[in-house]
Motif scaffolding. Structure first.
Motif, PDB file in Angstrom:
ATOM      1  N   UNK A   1       0.826  -1.212   0.000  1.00  0.00           N
ATOM      2  CA  UNK A   1       0.000   0.000   0.000  1.00  0.00           C
ATOM      3  C   UNK A   1       0.857   1.258   0.000  1.00  0.00           C
ATOM      4  N   UNK A   2       1.971   1.245   0.730  1.00  0.00           N
ATOM      5  CA  UNK A   2       2.846   2.421   0.724  1.00  0.00           C
ATOM      6  C   UNK A   2       3.385   2.700  -0.675  1.00  0.00           C
ATOM      7  N   UNK A   3       3.778   1.646  -1.376  1.00  0.00           N
ATOM      8  CA  UNK A   3       4.272   1.814  -2.746  1.00  0.00           C
ATOM      9  C   UNK A   3       3.150   2.295  -3.661  1.00  0.00           C
ATOM     10  N   UNK A   4       1.962   1.747  -3.464  1.00  0.00           N
ATOM     11  CA  UNK A   4       0.814   2.162  -4.268  1.00  0.00           C
ATOM     12  C   UNK A   4       0.541   3.650  -4.083  1.00  0.00           C
ATOM     13  N   UNK A   5       0.513   4.103  -2.826  1.00  0.00           N
ATOM     14  CA  UNK A   5       0.213   5.511  -2.563  1.00  0.00           C
ATOM     15  C   UNK A   5       1.333   6.421  -3.074  1.00  0.00           C
ATOM     16  N   UNK A   6       2.582   5.919  -3.033  1.00  0.00           N
ATOM     17  CA  UNK A   6       3.690   6.716  -3.562  1.00  0.00           C
ATOM     18  C   UNK A   6       3.503   6.962  -5.053  1.00  0.00           C
ATOM     19  N   UNK A   7       3.084   5.917  -5.773  1.00  0.00           N
ATOM     20  CA  UNK A   7       2.845   6.056  -7.212  1.00  0.00           C
ATOM     21  C   UNK A   7       1.658   6.988  -7.460  1.00  0.00           C
ATOM     22  N   UNK A   8       0.586   6.824  -6.676  1.00  0.00           N
ATOM     23  CA  UNK A   8      -0.593   7.675  -6.842  1.00  0.00           C
ATOM     24  C   UNK A   8      -0.250   9.140  -6.607  1.00  0.00           C
TER      25      UNK A   8
END
Length: 286
Positions: A192-199
């Protein structure tokens, strides 16, 4: 939020008297140089009175003694009663009429709800949305500038609360969408942290993602403000939509989701707990 807002007024040189439903909460304010009153009625001679309570019903209850005093001896002409809480745009107009009548026309209600949370209150960089006359706005602007940085008059009484309802529509449903994305991503094997970083690097980036995203990713639900209040605020969106004939399908879905959150017993936790409410609605995949 009322505590740091009052402290910032003190820091800007204003003489501030404070009352709170829990008297102990005023102790820190007194230590900063403010003064305490035993009841709101003790403020009867003040020309600017600010309320920062959870909802209009609390303000109506707290102001009963004040309005009774004004019926006996009307306040000074031009007295301003400023509602900085998030309240119904429809109900605050009725409250304004009631106060004007009780004060023999000498007191006027201004609605000026805020956005920015407890951090914004502490840093005096709140966004303040004002519903008032131009004259009253000009009088209050220096007071608002002691508490906020983005200050706009949106129209007459009720306009500030409508703007706050629109703000909460965006904040509440965006938080829910991010929570839904976090649950979907994590259950499907994403970090999720990686996902939010991309978002955050694309079109999905927002202040909501910046501030609430880390709590959603960490499942940190320590309250910075109770999630149950979002249900109240989104209900104001529906009320205003009914009055104007606007369609608000996303707000309608948000109201039901936050109602479900409350039914699950999560209402006193942080807004980010909407992720847990959504997780509880999911199914277990074998």
């Amino acid at each position: 939020m009322g505590g740091p807002m009052a402290a910032n007024l003190l820091g800007s040189g204003y003489v501030v008297k404070a009352w709170n439903r829990s008297a102990a909460a005023v102790d820190n304010f007194v230590a900063l140089g403010g003064s305490r009153v035993e009841s709101v009625a003790d403020l009867r001679d003040e020309t600017v009175i600010i309320f920062m309570l959870p909802d209009l019903s609390f303000i109506e209850d707290a102001s009963e003694g004040l309005l009774s005093a004004w019926r006996q001896v009307p306040p000074a002409p031009g007295t301003l009663l400023v509602v900085m809480s998030s309240v119904s745009p429809v109900a605050v107009k009725a409250f304004g009429r009631f106060v004007t009548q009780a004060s023999d026309g000498n007191a006027t209600v201004v609605d000026a709800p805020v956005s920015g949370g407890s951090e914004g209150a502490q840093r005096a960089n709140l966004a303040i949305m004002v519903g008032s006359s131009q004259e009253d706005f000009a009088r209050l602007l220096p007071v608002f500038e002691a508490m906020g940085t983005t200050i706009r008059r949106l129209g007459e009484l009720g306009a500030g609360s409508l703007a706050k309802a629109c703000n909460q529509l965006v904040v509440g449903t965006t938080t829910a969408a991010l929570a839904e994305a976090a649950e979907l991503g994590e259950r499907s094997g994403l970090d999720v942290n990686a996902l939010f970083e991309v978002l955050s690097g694309g079109l999905a980036s927002s202040r909501v993602l910046e501030f609430v995203g880390p709590r959603l990713a960490a499942k940190d639900y320590v309250p910075t403000g109770p999630a149950k209040f979002m249900h109240k605020d989104l209900s104001f969106v529906l009320e205003s939509a009914d009055a104007s004939g606007a369609a608000v399908p996303i707000a309608s879905a948000g109201v039901e989701l936050y109602a479900e959150l409350i039914r699950q017993g999560l209402g006193d936790l942080d807004l980010a707990v909407v992720r847990q409410a959504i997780a509880n609605l999911g199914t277990t995949v074998a």
